[in-house]
Enzyme design. Structure first.
Site, PDB file in Angstrom:
ATOM      1  N   LYS A  13      29.471  37.090  37.506  1.00 37.75           N
ATOM      2  CA  LYS A  13      29.167  36.701  38.885  1.00 37.75           C
ATOM      3  C   LYS A  13      28.046  35.676  38.950  1.00 37.75           C
ATOM      4  O   LYS A  13      28.068  34.788  39.793  1.00 37.75           O
ATOM      5  CB  LYS A  13      28.810  37.929  39.734  1.00 37.75           C
ATOM      6  CG  LYS A  13      30.020  38.801  40.021  1.00 37.75           C
ATOM      7  CD  LYS A  13      29.721  39.851  41.085  1.00 37.75           C
ATOM      8  CE  LYS A  13      30.973  40.656  41.424  1.00 37.75           C
ATOM      9  NZ  LYS A  13      30.698  41.828  42.256  1.00 37.75           N
ATOM     10  N   LYS A  17      41.379  41.032  36.147  1.00 39.06           N
ATOM     11  CA  LYS A  17      41.611  42.163  37.050  1.00 39.06           C
ATOM     12  C   LYS A  17      41.856  41.686  38.482  1.00 39.06           C
ATOM     13  O   LYS A  17      41.375  40.624  38.879  1.00 39.06           O
ATOM     14  CB  LYS A  17      40.440  43.150  36.992  1.00 39.06           C
ATOM     15  CG  LYS A  17      39.166  42.630  37.610  1.00 39.06           C
ATOM     16  CD  LYS A  17      38.111  43.723  37.785  1.00 39.06           C
ATOM     17  CE  LYS A  17      36.899  43.114  38.478  1.00 39.06           C
ATOM     18  NZ  LYS A  17      35.837  44.023  38.816  1.00 39.06           N
ATOM     19  N   LYS A  72      38.709  41.466  44.751  1.00 42.23           N
ATOM     20  CA  LYS A  72      38.575  41.077  46.153  1.00 42.23           C
ATOM     21  C   LYS A  72      38.091  39.646  46.259  1.00 42.23           C
ATOM     22  O   LYS A  72      38.525  38.890  47.103  1.00 42.23           O
ATOM     23  CB  LYS A  72      37.547  41.981  46.845  1.00 42.23           C
ATOM     24  CG  LYS A  72      37.983  43.414  46.961  1.00 42.23           C
ATOM     25  CD  LYS A  72      37.008  44.185  47.834  1.00 42.23           C
ATOM     26  CE  LYS A  72      36.505  45.396  47.118  1.00 42.23           C
ATOM     27  NZ  LYS A  72      35.584  46.221  47.888  1.00 42.23           N
TER      28      LYS A  72
HETATM   29  P1  AMP Z   1      34.586  47.351  44.366  1.00 48.43           P
HETATM   30  O1  AMP Z   1      35.716  46.749  45.120  1.00 48.43           O
HETATM   31  O2  AMP Z   1      34.103  46.445  43.288  1.00 48.43           O
HETATM   32  O3  AMP Z   1      33.517  47.920  45.231  1.00 48.43           O
HETATM   33  O4  AMP Z   1      35.230  48.580  43.589  1.00 48.43           O
HETATM   34  C1  AMP Z   1      35.466  49.842  44.176  1.00 48.43           C
HETATM   35  C2  AMP Z   1      36.190  50.730  43.219  1.00 48.43           C
HETATM   36  O5  AMP Z   1      37.478  50.195  42.909  1.00 48.43           O
HETATM   37  C3  AMP Z   1      35.490  50.904  41.859  1.00 48.43           C
HETATM   38  O6  AMP Z   1      35.627  52.241  41.419  1.00 48.43           O
HETATM   39  C4  AMP Z   1      36.241  49.974  40.944  1.00 48.43           C
HETATM   40  O7  AMP Z   1      36.208  50.387  39.597  1.00 48.43           O
HETATM   41  C5  AMP Z   1      37.645  50.064  41.509  1.00 48.43           C
HETATM   42  N1  AMP Z   1      38.398  48.839  41.232  1.00 48.43           N
HETATM   43  C6  AMP Z   1      38.099  47.586  41.662  1.00 48.43           C
HETATM   44  N2  AMP Z   1      39.016  46.696  41.220  1.00 48.43           N
HETATM   45  C7  AMP Z   1      39.921  47.410  40.475  1.00 48.43           C
HETATM   46  C8  AMP Z   1      41.099  47.058  39.763  1.00 48.43           C
HETATM   47  N3  AMP Z   1      41.554  45.805  39.711  1.00 48.43           N
HETATM   48  N4  AMP Z   1      41.760  48.052  39.123  1.00 48.43           N
HETATM   49  C9  AMP Z   1      41.331  49.331  39.173  1.00 48.43           C
HETATM   50  N5  AMP Z   1      40.219  49.725  39.833  1.00 48.43           N
HETATM   51  C10 AMP Z   1      39.518  48.780  40.489  1.00 48.43           C
END
Ligand code: AMP
Ligand code: TRP
Length: 322
Positions: free
Chosen positions: A109, A190, A193
């Site tokens: 990032k 991956k 968002k």
């Molecule tokens: P975040 O959107 O970064 O706040 O992530 C929230 C939750 O979603 C965390 O537990 C991440 O590990 C999970 N997560 C985010 N992106 C992925 C993805 N592409 N595959 C699986 N889990 C994800």
């Protein structure tokens, strides 16, 4: 068993979030589960104040629509519980610059942003604070958070050694499938968002036609054999993994039922549309009642504060404050 997990209210929620995290949250929820919309973490990247406010409410609605029950677990917003930011300062004085600057997420990032914020570096310390404040045993997360959990364990262990037994050492819990959902257009990265293109990610609020289109256009390969093999066939394996995440069947046995990519894609689209239908409907219903959502998180914050504050005070005292 005490459970804690969090999600950042930045950008719309996608099926990676759902399969990697939220589905597990719903499955294990109980009176000892604390789930948090981490709005302080969202400040580490550029976000308009109005957008942050709006998305925090969107996330509360999405989490409830996905099946979290506020009568069973505690759902709250991070900035409503002052102990998170307070604990974070204490732990910034325990964490080291070296261990934080080695984090993969920080390196990625910060390289994308000129003049990146210090908060991006200290992000895992705030996350450690979130977890340790609740004497958490298990943290259900996707694979990308494993490294942050390791650093949380190191910080907690170092604190306990230096200042006396204070924190429970938590561990990450990953789902059996869907722990790492990849971008549909670039299966080597991956689903994200902030980085994925619109065609690369399926949002929880996507219409059925959009979901079908995205799955149909998902990148695969040209050899034509349906086989679960991340090395040789990342695009197809990702589709099988998503299928497995929604159906509970193993990716290998799903692969064995198909001869053609097109048939697999059509059935997967139906499965995803059907799985998300109830969530989307409930989301729109909840979103029409912002006062109801406010009431849920305000009660959640009270319940969370009652647990977090004594732990913060114990840590502050152990370090010599007061
Ligand atoms: P975040 O959107 O970064 O706040 O992530 C929230 C939750 O979603 C965390 O537990 C991440 O590990 C999970 N997560 C985010 N992106 C992925 C993805 N592409 N595959 C699986 N889990 C994800
Ligand atoms: N860093 C996590 C993510 O981006 C979100 C998060 C913040 C979190 N605090 C947490 C996850 C505590 C689990 C526990 O996915």
């Amino acid at each position: 068993m005490r459970v804690f997990s969090g999600i950042q209210p930045s950008g719309a929620m996608h099926i990676g979030n759902y399969l990697g995290a939220i589905k597990q949250w719903v499955k294990v929820q109980g009176p000892e589960s604390f789930y948090c919309v981490v709005d302080l973490h969202a400040l580490t990247l550029q976000i308009e104040p109005g957008e942050l406010r709006e998305q925090t409410t969107d996330y509360v609605a999405s989490l409830l629509a996905s099946g979290l029950d506020p009568d069973v677990c505690t759902l709250f917003v991070q900035s409503h519980v002052a102990s998170h930011a307070q604990m974070s300062w204490l732990l910034e004085c325990v964490a080291t610059y070296g261990e934080l600057s080695r984090m993969t997420q920080f390196k990625e990032k910060s390289s994308r942003q000129e003049g990146h914020r210090v908060g991006l570096l200290t992000y895992p310390v705030l996350m450690a604070s979130d977890i340790l404040l609740y004497e958490t045993a298990e943290v259900p997360v996707g694979d990308d958070q494993r490294q942050h959990l390791e650093v949380t364990r190191e910080i907690a262990t170092r604190f306990n050694n230096r200042y006396g037994e204070t924190f429970v050492i938590p561990k990450a819990v990953l789902p059996p499938s869907g722990a790492r959902v990849m971008d549909l257009q670039e299966p080597s990265r991956k689903m994200s968002k902030s980085v994925s293109s619109p065609l690369g990610k399926i949002l929880l609020t996507d219409e059925p036609a959009e979901i079908e289109k995205k799955i149909k256009k998902a990148v695969t390969d040209t050899d034509g054999e349906v086989r679960f093999d991340w090395e040789q066939k990342p695009g197809l394996s990702n589709l099988l993994e998503i299928y497995s995440g929604f159906s509970g069947e193993s990716p290998e046995s799903i692969a064995a039922r198909y001869e053609r990519y097109g048939d697999l894609k059509s059935d997967l689209a139906i499965l995803v549309v059907e799985s998300l239908r109830a969530i989307t409907e409930r989301y729109h219903e909840l979103r029409r009642d912002p006062a109801g959502l406010d009431a849920i998180v305000s009660l959640g914050s009270q319940k969370a504060s009652a647990v977090a504050e004594p732990v913060y005070l114990r840590a502050a005292k152990a370090m010599g404050l007061f």
